[in-house]
Design an enzyme around this catalytic site. Structure first.
Site, mmCIF file in Angstrom:
data_model
loop_
_atom_site.group_PDB
_atom_site.id
_atom_site.type_symbol
_atom_site.label_atom_id
_atom_site.label_comp_id
_atom_site.label_asym_id
_atom_site.label_seq_id
_atom_site.Cartn_x
_atom_site.Cartn_y
_atom_site.Cartn_z
ATOM 1 N N LYS A 1 41.079 50.965 41.695
ATOM 2 C CA LYS A 1 40.284 51.377 40.546
ATOM 3 C C LYS A 1 38.982 51.999 41.038
ATOM 4 O O LYS A 1 38.314 51.449 41.914
ATOM 5 C CB LYS A 1 39.999 50.157 39.667
ATOM 6 C CG LYS A 1 39.163 50.428 38.427
ATOM 7 C CD LYS A 1 38.926 49.109 37.685
ATOM 8 C CE LYS A 1 38.092 49.309 36.436
ATOM 9 N NZ LYS A 1 37.854 48.026 35.734
ATOM 10 N N SER B 1 39.487 48.229 31.323
ATOM 11 C CA SER B 1 39.034 49.425 32.002
ATOM 12 C C SER B 1 39.870 49.775 33.230
ATOM 13 O O SER B 1 39.675 50.830 33.833
ATOM 14 C CB SER B 1 37.562 49.263 32.397
ATOM 15 O OG SER B 1 37.376 48.139 33.242
ATOM 16 N N SER C 1 39.673 43.432 31.369
ATOM 17 C CA SER C 1 39.937 44.764 31.923
ATOM 18 C C SER C 1 41.038 44.817 32.970
ATOM 19 O O SER C 1 41.468 45.895 33.358
ATOM 20 C CB SER C 1 38.652 45.340 32.528
ATOM 21 O OG SER C 1 37.695 45.558 31.522
#
Length: 519
Positions: A123, A198, A222
């Site tokens: 990420k 996210s 997330s």
């Protein structure tokens, strides 16, 4: 009870119903062609098995890395999950891994590089040296990480090879992975729906067979929400076990380490204990992951929702049914199961928000590198965003508006909800102990449509509460609903009892099939 907060939740739900036809229109038509089938069997091997086959010279790391690169190139035009790739460097690192295997003894390699030659993805907010590190924010466009985040560094030290950094919303402040730099990530099971946030870029890549596992981060669900939306496994570890050093955004407030966590996302549950152990580094001993866990000794507590709250998004029946099937499976195998009841769960939204709002140093996406003293009006930026003229995303602006609602809580109410949270934490620890887990929804619905997260914002209460409490939680996929969207549940354990939820995840994968490729 905060009437204004519940009224806001109700208004957002009403607005969602009113705007749903528009949301469906702007979300575009469903993809008519099938999602590309996974044809290379190397892409279907769990990480721990893949590492063993590479060590035994049954497979070459270079071939595996090239296979994943080919798959990424094939599917990324359909999901838009890649921020920046490092394919050439990854191939060179794979060649070095193959050479090391040819030159070194296997026993030494197992101890020193347990996942040598295995590719993974990161990420963008978790920091990969030399890769973009913008946090999805236009004012940070072009910024690159000067070093690896600590969890990423530990995986690389174990022999893993990073392929890319993946998409995330601006400052990780949305449950849809969209920003003004990379754009919107699409769900591989239905392009009209979000991959979540996210860690949505990771979720989409892993579900699509374009990544074996990835590094995600979780401040309010997330990791777990994208894991649900994409039908994979995601583990939020006990707070402050896996280092968040090298993550952006970051806070100097020590309490931030109890709220934000870094953790693994993957397709196969058997990889989770190894990944958590490596990523935890010197703190891994706290989780006792090497201890044998006997499934028969685990007690299953379960709840289908947090009780009635007019502001809450109701949990869909198919998710409840999936949870009941999971409970019945363990009951049929002799485990003790019990419906759970805990105090004040209908105040969980207030407890979670007051915990977040108690942070004294919250990263501010409005801070300007060029002009640190520049001030931004939230209402002005909101208006500009609604007409497409703001450099900041609507989701980010709305977060800061919600964060500033802390001024609507009286100091007495804030302290009351924090005491309520502490009492709930104690009650959960006493109930779960060292042999219990809790089944509950990860999120009330499967993957939502693009632009639909505002109307479902209270849905993250089911994950955010456990960030506030510091408990570990594992999302486990349990098949699909009638629309072909992944569904599943969250398995929560008491602090430092991560091994229990990881054990249950593996049993549920064996019983219900785990991840299934998009079709």
């Amino acid at each position: 009870m905060q009437l204004w907060l519940r009224a806001l939740g109700v208004l957002l739900r009403i607005a969602n119903v009113v705007l749903l036809p528009l949301i469906r229109f702007v979300g575009g038509p469903r993809r008519k062609t099938p999602f590309p089938e996974i044809r290379n069997e190397m892409l279907n091997i769990p990480a721990v098995d893949l590492a063993e086959r590479i060590r035994n010279k049954e497979l070459r790391s270079e071939d595996v890395v090239r296979a994943y690169i080919d798959r990424i190139r094939e599917v990324n035009p359909l999901i838009n999950a890649v921020v920046e790739e490092r394919f050439a460097a990854a191939i060179e690192e794979a060649k070095k891994a193959d050479q090391m295997i040819a030159d070194m003894q296997t026993i030494w390699l197992i101890k020193t590089y347990p996942l040598l030659g295995v590719p993974f993805t990161v990420k963008e907010s978790c920091g990969l040296k030399g890769a973009l590190f913008t946090g999805g924010s236009l004012p940070r466009a072009g910024i690159k990480a000067s070093s690896d985040g600590e969890a990423v560094a530990l995986l690389r030290a174990a022999g893993c090879i990073p392929l890319l950094v993946s998409n995330t919303p601006e400052y990780c402040l949305s449950w849809e992975s969209y920003n003004h730099i990379t754009g919107r990530t699409l769900n591989p099971y239905d392009n009209r729906r979000t991959a979540g946030g996210s860690s949505g870029g990771e979720g989409a890549l892993i579900a699509a067979g374009a990544s074996l596992f990835g590094v995600g981060s979780d401040v309010a669900g997330s990791i777990r929400v994208p894991a649900l939306f994409n039908g994979i496994f995601g583990h939020k570890p006990t707070a402050d076990v896996i280092s968040i050093n090298g993550h952006f955004p970051f806070s100097s407030d020590e309490k931030f380490r109890n709220f934000l966590t870094v953790g693994p996302m993957c397709r196969y549950s058997k990889d989770l204990p190894t990944l958590v152990h490596i990523m935890a580094g010197s703190k891994a001993y706290k989780l006792r992951l090497d201890e044998t866990v006997y499934t028969k000794d685990i007690k299953i507590h379960y709840m289908e929702d947090f009780g009635f709250n007019v502001a809450f998004v109701p949990v869909e029946e198919e998710i409840k049914i999936a949870m009941y099937r999971a409970v019945q499976f363990f009951k049929d195998h002799g485990l003790q199961t019990e419906r759970a009841e805990f105090d004040n769960l209908n105040h969980s939204m207030e407890m979670a928000m007051c915990t977040l709002q108690s942070l004294e140093d919250v990263p501010n996406m409005f801070d300007s590198r060029e002009n640190p003293k520049e001030k931004h009006s939230l209402l002005l930026e909101l208006g500009k965003s609604l007409i497409g003229r703001s450099q900041f995303t609507l989701a980010g602006i709305v977060f800061y508006i919600l964060y500033n609602t802390k001024h609507l809580f009286s100091p007495e109410d804030q302290q009351r909800y924090l005491r309520m949270k502490d009492a709930l934490r104690k009650q959960l620890i006493e109930t779960l102990g060292t042999e219990g887990v809790l089944f509950l929804p990860t999120y009330p619905t499967p993957a939502i449509r693009h632009y639909d997260s505002f109307g479902h914002i209270t849905g993250v209460t089911y994950t955010m509460l456990f960030n506030a409490l510091g408990f570990p939680g594992t999302h486990v996929p349990l098949g699909f609903n009638k629309q072909g969207l992944p569904i599943g549940i969250q398995v929560v354990a008491a602090p430092y009892q991560d091994r229990l939820s990881l054990c249950i995840a593996r049993e549920l994968e064996a019983a219900f099939g785990g991840w299934k490729a998009p079709k």
